[in-house]
Design a protein around this motif. Structure first.
Motif, short mmCIF file in Angstrom:
data_model
loop_
_atom_site.label_atom_id
_atom_site.label_comp_id
_atom_site.label_asym_id
_atom_site.label_seq_id
_atom_site.Cartn_x
_atom_site.Cartn_y
_atom_site.Cartn_z
N TYR A 117 -6.26 1.28 -4.59
CA TYR A 117 -5.35 1.42 -3.27
C TYR A 117 -5.65 0.47 -2.14
CZ TYR A 117 -4.68 5.94 -5.56
OH TYR A 117 -4.44 7.08 -6.67
N HIS A 118 -6.78 -0.11 -2.05
CA HIS A 118 -6.98 -1.01 -1.09
C HIS A 118 -6.19 -2.12 -1.60
CE1 HIS A 118 -10.37 0.98 1.33
NE2 HIS A 118 -10.70 1.38 0.34
N LYS A 119 -6.25 -2.49 -2.79
CA LYS A 119 -5.39 -3.81 -3.39
C LYS A 119 -3.94 -3.57 -2.87
CE LYS A 119 -8.81 -4.69 -6.88
NZ LYS A 119 -9.24 -4.71 -8.38
N LEU A 120 -3.41 -2.37 -3.15
CA LEU A 120 -2.03 -2.21 -2.86
C LEU A 120 -1.69 -2.34 -1.79
CD1 LEU A 120 -1.35 1.07 -5.17
CD2 LEU A 120 -0.72 -1.33 -5.53
N ASN A 121 -2.52 -2.09 -0.79
CA ASN A 121 -2.51 -2.22 0.48
C ASN A 121 -2.31 -3.47 1.24
OD1 ASN A 121 -4.12 -2.14 3.64
ND2 ASN A 121 -2.45 -0.51 3.69
N LYS A 122 -3.05 -4.24 0.27
CA LYS A 122 -2.94 -5.80 0.67
C LYS A 122 -1.56 -6.60 0.18
CE LYS A 122 -6.83 -6.35 3.02
NZ LYS A 122 -6.64 -7.00 4.44
N LEU A 123 -1.23 -5.68 -1.08
CA LEU A 123 -0.09 -6.64 -1.70
C LEU A 123 1.33 -6.18 -1.07
CD1 LEU A 123 -1.50 -6.23 -5.38
CD2 LEU A 123 -0.88 -8.45 -4.11
N LEU A 124 1.29 -4.78 -0.71
CA LEU A 124 2.75 -4.15 -0.54
C LEU A 124 2.74 -3.82 1.00
CD1 LEU A 124 3.06 -1.91 -3.72
CD2 LEU A 124 4.17 -4.37 -3.34
N SER A 149 7.73 0.13 0.09
CA SER A 149 7.34 -0.58 -1.18
C SER A 149 6.08 0.17 -1.87
CB SER A 149 7.22 -2.07 -1.13
OG SER A 149 8.15 -2.81 -0.92
N VAL A 150 5.03 0.50 -1.04
CA VAL A 150 3.90 1.23 -1.39
C VAL A 150 4.35 2.61 -2.13
CG1 VAL A 150 1.80 2.17 -0.88
CG2 VAL A 150 2.45 0.28 0.11
N ASP A 151 5.02 3.21 -1.43
CA ASP A 151 5.32 4.81 -1.80
C ASP A 151 6.30 4.52 -3.11
OD1 ASP A 151 4.23 5.93 -0.16
OD2 ASP A 151 6.06 6.38 1.40
N GLN A 152 7.30 3.46 -3.16
CA GLN A 152 8.09 3.32 -4.28
C GLN A 152 7.27 2.84 -5.48
OE1 GLN A 152 11.12 0.44 -3.55
NE2 GLN A 152 12.21 0.94 -5.35
N ALA A 182 5.30 6.03 -6.75
CA ALA A 182 6.25 7.00 -7.17
C ALA A 182 6.64 6.69 -8.63
CB ALA A 182 7.61 7.31 -6.55
N LEU A 183 6.68 5.29 -8.83
CA LEU A 183 7.13 4.81 -10.36
C LEU A 183 5.93 5.08 -11.24
CD1 LEU A 183 9.01 1.68 -9.53
CD2 LEU A 183 9.96 3.68 -10.97
N ILE A 184 4.92 4.86 -10.76
CA ILE A 184 3.76 5.02 -11.65
C ILE A 184 2.95 6.30 -11.75
CG2 ILE A 184 1.56 4.32 -10.21
CD1 ILE A 184 2.07 3.00 -13.72
N CYS A 185 3.73 7.24 -11.27
CA CYS A 185 3.67 8.77 -11.21
C CYS A 185 1.92 9.03 -10.67
CB CYS A 185 3.52 9.47 -12.72
SG CYS A 185 5.14 8.99 -13.24
N ASP A 186 1.66 8.23 -9.43
CA ASP A 186 0.35 8.38 -9.04
C ASP A 186 0.20 9.82 -8.53
OD1 ASP A 186 -2.07 7.01 -7.74
OD2 ASP A 186 -1.35 8.05 -6.14
N ALA A 187 -1.11 10.48 -8.97
CA ALA A 187 -1.31 11.83 -8.63
C ALA A 187 -1.71 12.08 -7.07
CB ALA A 187 -2.53 12.16 -9.52
N SER A 188 -2.02 10.89 -6.45
CA SER A 188 -2.58 11.01 -4.89
C SER A 188 -0.91 11.08 -4.45
CB SER A 188 -3.18 9.77 -4.55
OG SER A 188 -3.39 9.97 -3.26
#
Length: 555
Positions: free
Chosen positions: A103-110, A114-117, A120-126
C-alpha cells in the motif's frame, strides 16, 4: 522445455500484471496455500517500465485454483496472456497482499481516484472492508489470506488508508492480556507516544527467575501470530520479531510457527514435512525469530554469525528494490543504530579464502550478487576503524548479530519482543542497548516488550510501562512499581523489584558475627567501621536502633 509464464492483465488503470509465484524460481509448480492456489507476483507496468509490488493472494469464492479460473474466464489476447478485467469483481473475488508495503508503494505510484480504482479492480479486501463478513464466510479466506493473525488484520484495516495517504499511526493504546486466571494475573501493556518527556514505546516485564516472564512473551507471540485466539481486539502490529539469545529459550522459529498453523488450518489429518522448507518459510513474511537456533531449529553458536551476514545482504537487496518509494534506506538506519554503541567507520565482510575484507557502503557502489558469492559468512560482520578490523567485546558481538537481524526484518509498526537481552552485556552496554532500541523504534514507529532482570533498562521506562512479576503460592502476581521508574536510582528499582530491602545479604550476616558482642554503636563502629561501606554502616545503626543521622554527625 521452457514453459512460458502465464500473465494476467488488468488494463483499466494502465497495466497491472499478475504472474504465478513460481515463475522465475527453481520451483516447478505454484505454492499450495492450505489447499488453495492463490499466490501471485504483482507488477505495475507503465510506459514500458515495471515496478514490483510484491506478492498478492487472490481468492475466488468456490475455487481452489485461482489461475485455472482466470484462464477459463479471462480473454486470451496473446499466447498465455489473459485480460481478466471482466473475469473478477468484488462479488466473487477478494485479494490481500502479503505485506503492508504494497500500500505504501501504491501511494507513491498513484494519485487521487486512481488508487481507489486500482484497488477496486484487484478486489482488495481493505478497500471493500464493508464486505468483510461475507469474505470471512468463504472457504480459504481465513486459512490462506488471514492466517497471520495481527499482521493480516493490520493489512486489512489499514491498507486502504495507507494507499490514499490518510493513515497516521495511533499514538496511545493499551493491550489487555488475560491468560489462565488461576496461574497469572491479568496484565495491561501501555504504549504512549504522546508522552512529552519520553515516548513510551517500550514495555518491560521484570522479576526474578521462574516468575514466568519468558512464558508470557511466548503466549503473547502466539496470540499475535494467530496460533491462539482471543476475544479482545488488539492494535494490529504489522510484524512480530522475537529476539532471544538464551540457550534455554523455546520461542517459535518460522518452521515451528508454520507447523502450528498447519495444525490449525490444514484439512489433512496427517501433515507431511515439506519438501522445500525454504520456500515454505517465504510464506511467513510477518514473523521473524532471531536467536541461536538456525532455520531448522537446531541450536548453533555459529548460526548468528552466518545469519548476520545474510541479514546484511537482505538489507542491501531491500534498499535496491525499494528506495524508489522508501524515504530512508535500511542500510543507513543500520549504520546509525550500531554507531550508538560501536565506534566504527565501515561495515565489512570477510572474503572467501582470504584475509582481505570487502567494505559495504550500501547498494550504490557494490554489486550485491558479487558480495553474496565472494563473502565468507563464517566470520560474521566485521567493523572497520582506520582501515583495521575492530576487536569487539562479547556484548558488542551480540549487537552485531541482533541489530542487523532486526533491521532486515522490521517494518513500520512492528512489535519487537526481547527475552533477557542483557545476558551478555555489562552495564555500559545495557545503556547502549536501550539507546539503540529507542532509536530503531522511533525510526520505524514500532514498539517493544522486553523481559528482563535489568534495573538499568527499567530506569529508561516510565512506571506505567513496567510490570513486576512475582510468584506467590503457585500464581504469578503482576503489579506496577510504587514509584516513577523513569530516571530513578538503580538502588530504588532493585530494592522494590527484587525485594532487596527485605532480603538478608551475606555481608549482613558477616557483620552480625563481628559486632554481636559489642555493647553499643561506638564500639561496633570502632571495630569494623573502616572496613565497610555506607550501606553496612546504616545496617549497623539499624541493629543498634540508632538514627542514621548519628553516623553523619559522627563523621
Amino acid at each position: 522445455m521452457i514453459v512460458k509464464p502465464i500473465l494476467f492483465w488488468l488494463k483499466n488503470v494502465r497495466d497491472l500484471a499478475l504472474l504465478q509465484d513460481h515463475f522465475g524460481t527453481n520451483h516447478s509448480s505454484p505454492w499450495n496455500d492450505y489447499d488453495y492456489i492463490v499466490k501471485f507476483k504483482l507488477y505495475y507496468v507503465d510506459n514500458s517500465s515495471k515496478q514490483n509490488l510484491g506478492f498478492l493472494r487472490l481468492l475466488v469464492n468456490g475455487q481452489s485454483d485461482t489461475s485455472k479460473f482466470l484462464i477459463e474466464n479471462g480473454e486470451e489476447v496473446e499466447k498465455n496472456i489473459y485480460e481478466i478485467d471482466q473475469a473478477i469483481n468484488q462479488e466473487i473475488a477478494v485479494s490481500l497482499p502479503l505485506d503492508i508495503d504494497y500500500y505504501h508503494k501504491l501511494n507513491k505510484l498513484l494519485t487521487g481516484s486512481s488508487v481507489d480504482q486500482f484497488l477496486a479492480l484487484i478486489c482488495d479486501a481493505s478497500y471493500f472492508y464493508s464486505r468483510i463478513s461475507t469474505y470471512k464466510s468463504w472457504d480459504g479466506f481465513n486459512g490462506s489470506l488471514m492466517r497471520e493473525g495481527s499482521s493480516s488484520e493490520a493489512i486489512l484495516r489499514k491498507g486502504h488508508q495507507i494507499a490514499t495517504g490518510r493513515y497516521s499511526p495511533e499514538e496511545s493504546f493499551t493491550i489487555n492480556v488475560e491468560l489462565d486466571s488461576e496461574s497469572y494475573d491479568p496484565v495491561q501493556f501501555v504504549f504512549d507516544n504522546d508522552r512529552e518527556v519520553s515516548k513510551t514505546n517500550i514495555n518491560l516485564l521484570i522479576g526474578k527467575n521462574g516468575v514466568g516472564k519468558s512464558f508470557l512473551l511466548k503466549e503473547l507471540s502466539e496470540i499475535i501470530t494467530g496460533v491462539q485466539e482471543i476475544d479482545d481486539k488488539w492494535p494490529y502490529f504489522h510484524k512480530l520479531i522475537v529476539v532471544a539469545y538464551s540457550p534455554f529459550e523455546n520461542f517459535h522459529t518460522k518452521d515451528d510457527l508454520l507447523d502450528e498453523l498447519d495444525k490449525k488450518y490444514s484439512k489433512k489429518k496427517k501433515i507431511k514435512k515439506p519438501k522445500a522448507p525454504s520456500r515454505r518459510r517465504m510464506n511467513v513474511n510477518e514473523y521473524a525469530y532471531v536467536g541461536f537456533r538456525n532455520e531448522s531449529g537446531k541450536f548453533s553458536v555459529d548460526w548468528p554469525k552466518k545469519h548476520s551476514v545474510e541479514a546484511l545482504l537482505n538489507i542491501l537487496k531491500f534498499d535496491r528494490d525499494n528506495l524508489w518509494w522508501e524515504e530512508r534506506g535500511r542500510f543507513e538506519i543500520l549504520k546509525e543504530t550500531l554507531s550508538l554503541s560501536i565506534d566504527f567507520d565501515n561495515i565489512a565482510v570477510r572474503l572467501l579464502e582470504s584475509e582481505k575484507f570487502a567494505i559495504i557502503d550500501g547498494v550504490s557502489n557494490k554489486n550485491i550478487k558479487a558480495i553474496e558469492e565472494s563473502s565468507s559468512k563464517e566470520d560474521g560482520l566485521l567493523f572497520i576503524k582506520n582501515n583495521e578490523v575492530l576487536n569487539l567485546s562479547s556484548g558488542q558481538i551480540i549487537y552485531s548479530y541482533m541489530i542487523p537481524s532486526i533491521v532486515s526484518e522490521i517494518e513500520d509498526e512492528s512489535l519487537i519482543m526481547l527475552d533477557e537481552p542483557e545476558l551478555y552485556l555489562h552495564p555500559h552496554l545495557e545503556v547502549g542497548l536501550i539507546d539503540m532500541m529507542k532509536h530503531l523504534l522511533s525510526e520505524t514507529s514500532s514498539y517493544s516488550i522486553i523481559a528482563t532482570h535489568s534495573a538499568i533498562l527499567t530506569r529508561e521506562v516510565e512506571k506505567k510501562a513496567v510490570k513486576i512479576l512475582r510468584r506467590k503460592n503457585g500464581r504469578t502476581e503482576i503489579s506496577a512499581p510504587g514509584f516513577e521508574t523513569y530516571g530513578e536510582s538503580l538502588e530504588t528499582i532493585i530494592g522494590e523489584v527484587f525485594d532487596d530491602y527485605t532480603t538478608v545479604k551475606p555481608f549482613q550476616n558477616d557483620i552480625l558475627r563481628h559486632v554481636n558482642s559489642e555493647e553499643d554503636i561506638e564500639s561496633a563502629i570502632k571495630k569494623i567501621g573502616s572496613d565497610v561501606g555506607d550501606e553496612a554502616l546504616a545496617y549497623i545503626a539499624a541493629e543498634f536502633s540508632v538514627d542514621e543521622d548519628y553516623l553523619i554527625e559522627d563523621d
